[in-house]
Design an enzyme around this catalytic site. Structure first.
Site, PDB file in Angstrom:
ATOM      1  N   HIS A   1      68.071  58.885  90.413  1.00  8.02           N
ATOM      2  CA  HIS A   1      68.467  57.725  89.611  1.00  8.02           C
ATOM      3  C   HIS A   1      69.960  57.794  89.286  1.00  8.02           C
ATOM      4  CE1 HIS A   1      68.718  54.701  86.520  1.00  8.02           C
ATOM      5  NE2 HIS A   1      67.567  54.227  86.988  1.00  8.02           N
TER       6      HIS A   1
ATOM      7  N   GLY B   1      63.609  48.715  84.544  1.00 10.05           N
ATOM      8  CA  GLY B   1      63.955  49.461  83.340  1.00 10.05           C
ATOM      9  C   GLY B   1      63.606  48.657  82.102  1.00 10.05           C
ATOM     10  N   GLY B   2      64.592  47.958  81.559  1.00  7.31           N
ATOM     11  CA  GLY B   2      64.441  47.234  80.289  1.00  7.31           C
ATOM     12  C   GLY B   2      63.180  46.395  80.182  1.00  7.31           C
TER      13      GLY B   2
ATOM     14  N   SER C   1      68.082  45.037  86.515  1.00  4.74           N
ATOM     15  CA  SER C   1      67.827  43.815  85.738  1.00  4.74           C
ATOM     16  C   SER C   1      66.787  42.901  86.387  1.00  4.74           C
ATOM     17  CB  SER C   1      69.134  43.050  85.483  1.00  4.74           C
ATOM     18  OG  SER C   1      70.025  43.860  84.729  1.00  4.74           O
TER      19      SER C   1
ATOM     20  N   ASN D   1      60.321  52.130  84.869  1.00  6.89           N
ATOM     21  CA  ASN D   1      61.023  53.357  84.511  1.00  6.89           C
ATOM     22  C   ASN D   1      61.404  53.240  83.039  1.00  6.89           C
ATOM     23  OD1 ASN D   1      62.687  55.533  84.177  1.00  6.89           O
ATOM     24  ND2 ASN D   1      64.276  54.825  85.594  1.00  6.89           N
ATOM     25  N   TRP D   2      60.683  53.961  82.210  1.00  2.00           N
ATOM     26  CA  TRP D   2      60.880  53.811  80.754  1.00  2.00           C
ATOM     27  C   TRP D   2      62.115  54.561  80.246  1.00  2.00           C
ATOM     28  CZ3 TRP D   2      55.330  54.253  78.148  1.00  2.00           C
ATOM     29  CH2 TRP D   2      54.519  53.220  78.658  1.00  2.00           C
ATOM     30  N   LYS D   3      62.696  55.386  81.099  1.00  2.97           N
ATOM     31  CA  LYS D   3      63.888  56.158  80.718  1.00  2.97           C
ATOM     32  C   LYS D   3      63.624  56.905  79.396  1.00  2.97           C
ATOM     33  CE  LYS D   3      66.536  52.853  83.372  1.00  2.97           C
ATOM     34  NZ  LYS D   3      67.775  52.119  83.595  1.00  2.97           N
TER      35      LYS D   3
ATOM     36  N   GLY E   1      70.752  47.516  83.689  1.00  2.46           N
ATOM     37  CA  GLY E   1      70.880  47.382  82.248  1.00  2.46           C
ATOM     38  C   GLY E   1      71.990  46.436  81.825  1.00  2.46           C
TER      39      GLY E   1
ATOM     40  N   GLU F   1      71.520  57.162  86.699  1.00  4.97           N
ATOM     41  CA  GLU F   1      71.842  57.772  85.397  1.00  4.97           C
ATOM     42  C   GLU F   1      71.825  59.298  85.512  1.00  4.97           C
ATOM     43  OE1 GLU F   1      68.869  55.537  83.327  1.00  4.97           O
ATOM     44  OE2 GLU F   1      70.045  53.731  83.708  1.00  4.97           O
TER      45      GLU F   1
ATOM     46  N   GLU G   1      69.172  50.504  93.875  1.00  6.71           N
ATOM     47  CA  GLU G   1      69.554  50.100  92.520  1.00  6.71           C
ATOM     48  C   GLU G   1      71.075  50.015  92.421  1.00  6.71           C
ATOM     49  OE1 GLU G   1      66.025  51.147  89.675  1.00  6.71           O
ATOM     50  OE2 GLU G   1      67.598  52.650  89.543  1.00  6.71           O
TER      51      GLU G   1
HETATM   52  P1  13P Z   1      67.130  47.692  84.206  1.00  5.79           P
HETATM   53  O1  13P Z   1      65.912  46.959  84.720  1.00  5.79           O
HETATM   54  O2  13P Z   1      67.135  47.902  82.735  1.00  5.79           O
HETATM   55  O3  13P Z   1      68.391  47.095  84.744  1.00  5.79           O
HETATM   56  O4  13P Z   1      67.047  49.179  84.837  1.00  5.79           O
HETATM   57  C1  13P Z   1      66.806  49.337  86.182  1.00  5.79           C
HETATM   58  C2  13P Z   1      66.593  50.771  86.454  1.00  5.79           C
HETATM   59  O5  13P Z   1      67.481  51.572  86.283  1.00  5.79           O
HETATM   60  C3  13P Z   1      65.259  51.196  86.896  1.00  5.79           C
HETATM   61  O6  13P Z   1      65.247  52.521  87.297  1.00  5.79           O
END
Ligand code: 13P
Length: 249
Positions: free
Chosen positions: A94, A232-233, A211, A9-11, A172, A96, A166
């Site tokens: 998600h 994510g990251g 993470s 997920n590149w956000k 993050g 966020e 999640e």
């Molecule tokens: P991180 O891997 O950066 O913690 O993010 C996870 C995430 O929100 C994937 O959708």
């Protein structure tokens, strides 16, 4: 046997040219893996990504969509628009989106319903906040999120659902749920889905997100109820994402 999924997920990251470069790196170095590999660039880069990856084993998925077919919803994107450029899967729910854009269970239920109606697959995200875990309410919170958005779906619709647990406190932050903590919740989730349908519970893929990194992916994915990761990251660097793909087997 459930297929493992590794999804990035590149956000809100990567311009068009950066997207092209990262996809080139992924495509060139993708290891032989039995896992399904997905990437979710931003809306403006989806069509280019689909074109670039045409015929590759990497699926391009969207990060969000609106619940309406079309209309006066400035700034929004419909399921038909996504399907028209070759997108078959969308991430919904998600944390966020829930936290910063006010998406609640009722809205998410509408979005999920529309995606199902349009024949799309949904990666449905949910998970407790840190305070919920301190209060030992995490099972309750997770169950409510699932129930409110998914448990009214007919059994057939579950073919289109992928779950992504999640925990918000692990997103993050560099803090990961331990494999045992994650497995405990994943097993709970599967048991609750089994209350709905044992067959669905057995088949539904439950990804872990929060993470996930090259150094913890293998141990997490080895757990019996963890069917891959939503990353994510670590999905923003080819080297890390590819290492997670390798860890997935
Ligand atoms: P991180 O891997 O950066 O913690 O993010 C996870 C995430 O929100 C994937 O959708």
């Amino acid at each position: 046997m459930r297929k493992i999924i590794v999804a990035g997920n590149w956000k809100m990251n990567k311009t068009a040219s950066e997207t092209r470069v990262l996809l080139e790196e992924l495509q060139a170095q993708l290891p032989a893996t039995t896992a399904g590999v997905m990437v979710a660039p931003t809306f403006v880069n989806l069509a280019g990504a689909v074109e670039q990856l045409g015929g590759s084993a990497i699926e391009v998925v969207a990060q969000n969509m609106h619940f309406a077919d079309s209309g006066a919803y400035t700034g929004e994107i419909s399921a038909d628009m996504l399907a028209d450029i070759g997108i078959k899967t969308v991430i919904l729910g998600h944390s966020e989106r829930r936290a910063y854009f006010g998406e609640d269970d009722a809205l998410l239920s509408k979005k999920v319903g529309k995606a199902i109606e349009k024949g799309m697959k949904v990666i449905f995200c949910f998970g407790e906040e840190l305070a919920d875990r301190y209060d030992k309410k995490h099972f309750e919170v997770v169950e409510k999120q699932l129930k409110n958005a998914l448990f009214d779906l007919p059994e057939t619709a579950w073919q289109q659902i992928i779950l992504a647990y999640e925990p918000v406190w692990a997103i993050g932050t560099g803090e990961t749920a331990s494999p045992e903590q994650a497995q405990e919740v994943h097993a709970f989730i599967r048991s609750r889905v089994a209350g709905h349908s044992a067959e669905v519970a057995d088949g539904v893929q439950i990804l872990y997100g929060g993470s996930m990194k090259p150094d913890n992916a293998k141990e997490l994915i080895a757990k019996p109820d963890i069917d891959g990761g939503l990353i994510g990251g670590a999905s923003l660097k080819a080297e890390d994402f590819l290492a997670i793909c390798r860890a997935a087997g």
